[in-house]
Design an enzyme around this catalytic site. Sequence first.
Site, PDB file in Angstrom:
ATOM      1  N   CYS A   1     -36.303 -17.654  -8.162  1.00 34.77           N
ATOM      2  CA  CYS A   1     -36.894 -17.364  -6.851  1.00 34.77           C
ATOM      3  C   CYS A   1     -36.351 -18.349  -5.800  1.00 34.77           C
ATOM      4  O   CYS A   1     -35.186 -18.287  -5.452  1.00 34.77           O
ATOM      5  CB  CYS A   1     -38.420 -17.399  -6.951  1.00 34.77           C
ATOM      6  SG  CYS A   1     -39.268 -16.629  -5.562  1.00 34.77           S
TER       7      CYS A   1
ATOM      8  N   HIS B   1     -39.797 -14.095 -11.976  1.00 34.88           N
ATOM      9  CA  HIS B   1     -40.223 -15.357 -12.586  1.00 34.88           C
ATOM     10  C   HIS B   1     -40.406 -15.279 -14.095  1.00 34.88           C
ATOM     11  O   HIS B   1     -41.498 -14.949 -14.567  1.00 34.88           O
ATOM     12  CB  HIS B   1     -41.558 -15.785 -11.959  1.00 34.88           C
ATOM     13  CG  HIS B   1     -41.438 -16.234 -10.544  1.00 34.88           C
ATOM     14  ND1 HIS B   1     -41.407 -17.553 -10.176  1.00 34.88           N
ATOM     15  CD2 HIS B   1     -41.322 -15.522  -9.393  1.00 34.88           C
ATOM     16  CE1 HIS B   1     -41.283 -17.646  -8.860  1.00 34.88           C
ATOM     17  NE2 HIS B   1     -41.237 -16.423  -8.354  1.00 34.88           N
TER      18      HIS B   1
ATOM     19  N   GLU C   1     -40.832 -17.717 -16.061  1.00 31.07           N
ATOM     20  CA  GLU C   1     -41.772 -18.757 -16.526  1.00 31.07           C
ATOM     21  C   GLU C   1     -43.224 -18.296 -16.457  1.00 31.07           C
ATOM     22  O   GLU C   1     -44.106 -18.947 -16.995  1.00 31.07           O
ATOM     23  CB  GLU C   1     -41.559 -20.059 -15.736  1.00 31.07           C
ATOM     24  CG  GLU C   1     -42.218 -20.130 -14.363  1.00 31.07           C
ATOM     25  CD  GLU C   1     -41.469 -19.364 -13.280  1.00 31.07           C
ATOM     26  OE1 GLU C   1     -40.618 -18.511 -13.605  1.00 31.07           O
ATOM     27  OE2 GLU C   1     -41.757 -19.603 -12.084  1.00 31.07           O
TER      28      GLU C   1
END
Lengths: 83, 251
Positions: free
Chosen positions: B108, B217, B219
């Site tokens: 991002c 994302h 994560e």
Amino acid sequence: MPRIVVDVMPKPEILDPQGKAIVGALPRLGFDAFAGVRQGKRFELTVEGEITEAILEQARNAAETLLSNPVIEDVVNVEVVAD
Amino acid sequence: MSSELPLIGDYSPATGAALSGARIGVVTFPGTLDDRDAARAVRLAGAEPVSLWHADESLQDVDAVILPGGFSYGDYLRAGAIARFAPMMSKIVDAAKSDARLPVLGICNGFQILTESHLLPGSMIKNDHLKFICRDQVLRVENNNTAWTTQYAAGQEISIVLKNQDGQYIADEKTLDALEAEGRVAFRYVGWNPNGSRRDIAGITNEAGNVVGLMPHPEHAVEAGYGPDHTGTDGLGMFASVLTTLVGGTK
């Protein structure tokens, strides 16, 4: 205090989403004369003392390296503005 | 950097204990939001997260680096534009280009920083619909030979979180053609293009394959019960991939 003005615009071939939103809003307020809007950025760099050619050159370099991203933007103007 | 134990789900590392010696740096800039999540993902993948501060100049001998998401320096000027000039970024750019080819993952805002640093081509502008967007997003893994994607199958579809405002990937046609021809499109949006990105591009890699950037994302999709559809752990593969890369393993 003397200023150097730097104008940065999105490249012509790149769709400007913000300008597109503005051009959509204008006729709703009765401003019906405008076919397009592009939104750019204006930076004002103030200088203590006289603006020399060296300082102006520094401003041009800053405009190309930090103030604009050459992938998406053009520096369209760098000029000295007297107060 | 501490990362708390997960609350639910299967906590066992996805990779073997032999890989646990890897140290992966996670950079924090002023305005970074997802550094803790990235560190947690590193931990869950079986490596040790190492906190790196933007103003420091030491990479602390980390084996790889993650530039996490957020709004570095408030995204003032342009997303990632000021972060690019942080002392830590100079070190990362040098290490990524060195013979050692330090693996770097930009997520991002981290992807935006990588383009502003010229480690990756192109740039991101405001989403074509002008709104911040947050949703589960399906991606196709187009290149599974990068340092961060070897644990995926080529063409595999994964579902991870997308959340951004300036996510529209753009580059000139010549650059896009080159990216396609060289297999450097790492991830592509599937089903719906959420932001107007050219050619549905969600993520790209550099020529050497050690630098990868993507808008969604991974994560946020590493723990059962918290990822997309409350089951997704599709993001963990990116963190597991780099561990495999670091030990010189292959698929």
